[in-house]
Scaffold this motif. Structure first.
Motif, PDB file in Angstrom:
ATOM      1  N   ASN A 168       0.814  -1.199   0.000  1.00 45.20           N
ATOM      2  CA  ASN A 168       0.000   0.000   0.000  1.00 45.20           C
ATOM      3  C   ASN A 168       0.853   1.256   0.000  1.00 45.20           C
ATOM      4  O   ASN A 168       0.432   2.303  -0.454  1.00 45.20           O
ATOM      5  N   PHE A 182       1.807   3.402  -3.329  1.00 41.51           N
ATOM      6  CA  PHE A 182       0.943   4.351  -3.975  1.00 41.51           C
ATOM      7  C   PHE A 182       1.170   5.762  -3.453  1.00 41.51           C
ATOM      8  O   PHE A 182       0.756   6.727  -4.066  1.00 41.51           O
ATOM      9  N   TYR A 196       8.773   4.011  -8.814  1.00 44.01           N
ATOM     10  CA  TYR A 196       7.482   3.397  -9.115  1.00 44.01           C
ATOM     11  C   TYR A 196       6.568   4.480  -9.682  1.00 44.01           C
ATOM     12  O   TYR A 196       6.631   5.632  -9.269  1.00 44.01           O
ATOM     13  N   PHE A 212       2.836   5.452 -10.058  1.00 43.43           N
ATOM     14  CA  PHE A 212       1.457   5.177  -9.678  1.00 43.43           C
ATOM     15  C   PHE A 212       0.599   6.437  -9.535  1.00 43.43           C
ATOM     16  O   PHE A 212      -0.458   6.400  -8.962  1.00 43.43           O
ATOM     17  N   ASN A 213       1.075   7.562 -10.029  1.00 42.62           N
ATOM     18  CA  ASN A 213       0.363   8.798  -9.722  1.00 42.62           C
ATOM     19  C   ASN A 213      -0.550   9.284 -10.828  1.00 42.62           C
ATOM     20  O   ASN A 213      -1.139  10.333 -10.723  1.00 42.62           O
ATOM     21  N   HIS A 214      -0.692   8.514 -11.912  1.00 37.51           N
ATOM     22  CA  HIS A 214      -1.614   8.892 -12.970  1.00 37.51           C
ATOM     23  C   HIS A 214      -2.498   7.706 -13.336  1.00 37.51           C
ATOM     24  O   HIS A 214      -2.121   6.556 -13.150  1.00 37.51           O
ATOM     25  N   MET A 215      -3.645   8.015 -13.894  1.00 37.18           N
ATOM     26  CA  MET A 215      -4.617   6.972 -14.199  1.00 37.18           C
ATOM     27  C   MET A 215      -4.787   6.733 -15.694  1.00 37.18           C
ATOM     28  O   MET A 215      -5.588   5.920 -16.106  1.00 37.18           O
ATOM     29  N   GLU A 227       3.890  -2.671 -13.152  1.00 32.35           N
ATOM     30  CA  GLU A 227       2.516  -2.533 -12.689  1.00 32.35           C
ATOM     31  C   GLU A 227       2.224  -1.054 -12.488  1.00 32.35           C
ATOM     32  O   GLU A 227       3.123  -0.261 -12.187  1.00 32.35           O
ATOM     33  N   TRP A 228       0.965  -0.674 -12.655  1.00 35.99           N
ATOM     34  CA  TRP A 228       0.561   0.724 -12.524  1.00 35.99           C
ATOM     35  C   TRP A 228      -0.890   0.784 -12.086  1.00 35.99           C
ATOM     36  O   TRP A 228      -1.497  -0.233 -11.753  1.00 35.99           O
ATOM     37  N   MET A 229      -1.483   1.996 -12.108  1.00 36.01           N
ATOM     38  CA  MET A 229      -2.863   2.164 -11.673  1.00 36.01           C
ATOM     39  C   MET A 229      -3.816   2.398 -12.841  1.00 36.01           C
ATOM     40  O   MET A 229      -4.988   2.721 -12.636  1.00 36.01           O
ATOM     41  N   PRO A 241      -6.549   1.721 -15.205  1.00 34.36           N
ATOM     42  CA  PRO A 241      -7.589   0.678 -15.189  1.00 34.36           C
ATOM     43  C   PRO A 241      -7.763   0.035 -16.557  1.00 34.36           C
ATOM     44  O   PRO A 241      -7.684   0.688 -17.598  1.00 34.36           O
ATOM     45  N   TRP A 295       3.686  -7.650 -11.302  1.00 37.98           N
ATOM     46  CA  TRP A 295       4.844  -7.444 -10.433  1.00 37.98           C
ATOM     47  C   TRP A 295       5.894  -8.535 -10.657  1.00 37.98           C
ATOM     48  O   TRP A 295       7.048  -8.368 -10.289  1.00 37.98           O
TER      49      TRP A 295
END
Length: 509
Positions: free
Chosen positions: A4, A7, A402, A404-407, A444-446, A448, A485
């Motif tokens: 967690n 992120f 890493y 992970f700050n954009h969608m 891996e990313w965020m 969708p 991952w």
């Protein structure tokens, strides 16, 4: 930096100094293309949750935070002022003073740590009232949590005097209830327990299974999670090194301090043997330092407390000395990482003091092994250790990146990879300083519902940027239940091809 927490991390850095001229690779032209063997010799439960399945009351491990709501008053048990005085039950909402950390003694017996890092216990003056005044738990600070078989969130808390806690009024919590066989809503000794923020690291799994089962569970894991065939696979798929996270307790194998168990050193010896057989370099990395350098379960912390500081330097150097002495003459040893992701709350002066002493410990045994110095987690200035590291020979500066700050795909590509991460790599890559290393990254990313082609583009973009690091890079990680991952899964399923001139072969898209 993972689970967690990852992120929260946006390419590790919030502000970066101006990019500098790229330096050449290591003097022999060798650049590391490695994979981390994460979750092997230092447990990270999010990577293989099934390791914890057989632990009784596995939702109540060390460091788990719990709240207790009185069934009769509908209010939460609370350490007044966060600790240092009595227990009360007058809050409708549970916040910091109403949340307790578990120290597990066995599957039903615990110490309860309050916000101010004191422990709930019986008042020594009467042996009945509850207080939170002791910094170190003893018998009076020991409690059993007994769960209702039909509703495990409905509990009674038994004190060391043999009686159960009960809420008599909002201001009076005592341990003088005899309890009964019923679990009725009018019983003041009944609480609704909510377990939050589970911890799943090396301390939790070894203490959770206990001294009889833990050695069996851990040794089976070490013998099966990473095997010789994995080294053969790594070597034949375009990689030239493995980065192996280890914990400080390995230096005390075969009899490390409880609750840790022996056996990880034998596994590490096997890793060196396999690396030599398949032509791989080994990057050792102290993932868990004595006391925990960042408070996360993956650093061996018992309850989230950051205990590493000036007093920890000497015992941490001793671990580095042990590793350097044991493996300095092994042809596969390429580098020793002094400490993974020190917290921002540890002063840079303390970290540098340790890095200097750790460097000396390595050099007492090896003049050729690289010494890796990691940046502080969430540091505003990723270059803060550059001048210090530049004083030494064969030193590497490690950053973890890493994204992970954009969608959206394009935001990640342009905003994260080709802008921010590229700036980070450039900032720590100088013509006259240490070599630069991206010690952890992942595909891996965020985003969708990303397609396979989009994952391939993301991986390729990162490889383009991270290949500019003068020491090299290491993917997190080789095996993982989260498929993207896992580099093994990514290679086997055509997402990454490191043996081709282009890391993403057209035929696989």
């Amino acid at each position: 930096m993972k689970p967690n927490y990852v992120f929260i991390l946006v390419c590790c850095v919030l502000s970066i100094s101006q990019a500098t001229v790229a330096a050449p690779a290591a003097s022999n032209g060798f650049r590391v293309r490695a994979v981390n063997l994460g979750g092997w010799l230092v447990t990270e439960g999010w990577m293989k949750p099934s390791l914890f399945d057989a632990i009784p009351n596995r939702d109540l491990l060390d460091g788990t935070t719990v709240q207790f709501k009185s069934i009769t008053l509908g209010k939460y048990l609370s350490a007044e002022h966060g600790g240092g005085t009595i227990l009360i039950a007058n809050k409708i909402l549970a916040r910091s003073s109403e949340t307790f950390k578990l120290w597990r003694i066995n599957e039903t017996t615990f110490n309860l740590k309050v916000y101010n890092n004191q422990f709930i216990g019986l008042d020594t003056t009467d042996g009945v009232n509850l207080v939170a005044v002791k910094n170190t738990p003893c018998i009076l600070e020991t409690f059993m949590i007994l769960r209702n078989s039909d509703d495990p969130n409905r509990v009674r808390i038994k004190a060391s005097n043999g009686f159960f806690l009960q809420v008599k009024t909002e201001e009076l919590v005592t341990a003088d209830s005899k309890g009964n066989e019923r679990w009725d809503d009018d019983d003041p000794s009944i609480f609704i327990m909510t377990a939050l923020s589970p911890y799943q690291g090396e301390y939790q799994i070894t203490n959770g299974y206990g001294p009889v089962m833990a050695p069996k569970v851990m040794r089976e894991h070490w013998e099966t999670y990473i095997v010789e065939e994995d080294f053969k696979f790594i070597s034949s798929n375009g990689l030239n090194a493995v980065r192996i996270p280890i914990g400080w307790w390995i230096a005390y194998d075969p009899n490390p301090p409880k609750p840790f168990v022996g056996g990880s050193l034998k596994a590490l010896d096997n890793a060196f043997k396999w690396a030599t057989k398949y032509g791989l370099k080994v990057l050792l990395e102290l993932h868990a330092a004595p006391g925990s350098q960042n408070g996360f379960a993956l650093s061996g912390s018992r309850d989230g407390t950051l205990g590493w500081g000036l007093d920890s330097i000497e015992p941490t150097v001793a671990v580095i000395e042990f590793l350097a002495a044991r493996y300095a003459k092994n042809p596969s040893l390429y580098s020793i990482g002094l400490m993974n992701e020190p917290s921002l709350w540890v002063s840079p002066e303390t970290v540098m003091s340790y890095y200097g002493a750790g460097y000396d410990a390595v050099r007492r045994h090896s003049s050729t092994a690289y010494v890796v110095m990691a940046t502080r987690m969430w540091a505003h200035n990723v270059t803060e250790f550059l001048p210090f590291a530049a004083q030494f020979e064969r030193v590497v500066l490690d950053v973890h990146l890493y994204n992970f700050n954009h969608m959206t795909v394009e935001d990640v590509m342009n905003g994260d990879v080709y802008t921010h991460c590229q700036e980070v790599v450039s900032a720590v890559t100088t013509s006259d300083g240490p070599l630069s290393f991206v010690g952890e990254w992942t595909a891996e990313w965020m985003v969708p519902n990303a397609t396979k082609e989009e994952y391939q583009r993301f991986a390729k973009a990162q490889l383009e940027v991270f290949d500019r690091a003068t020491f090299g890079w290491a993917y997190w990680t080789f095996k993982h239940v989260g498929i993207h991952w896992s580099l093994e899964w990514m290679i086997n399923n055509g997402y990454i091809n490191l043996t081709a001139s282009d890391p993403i072969s057209v035929s696989s898209i």
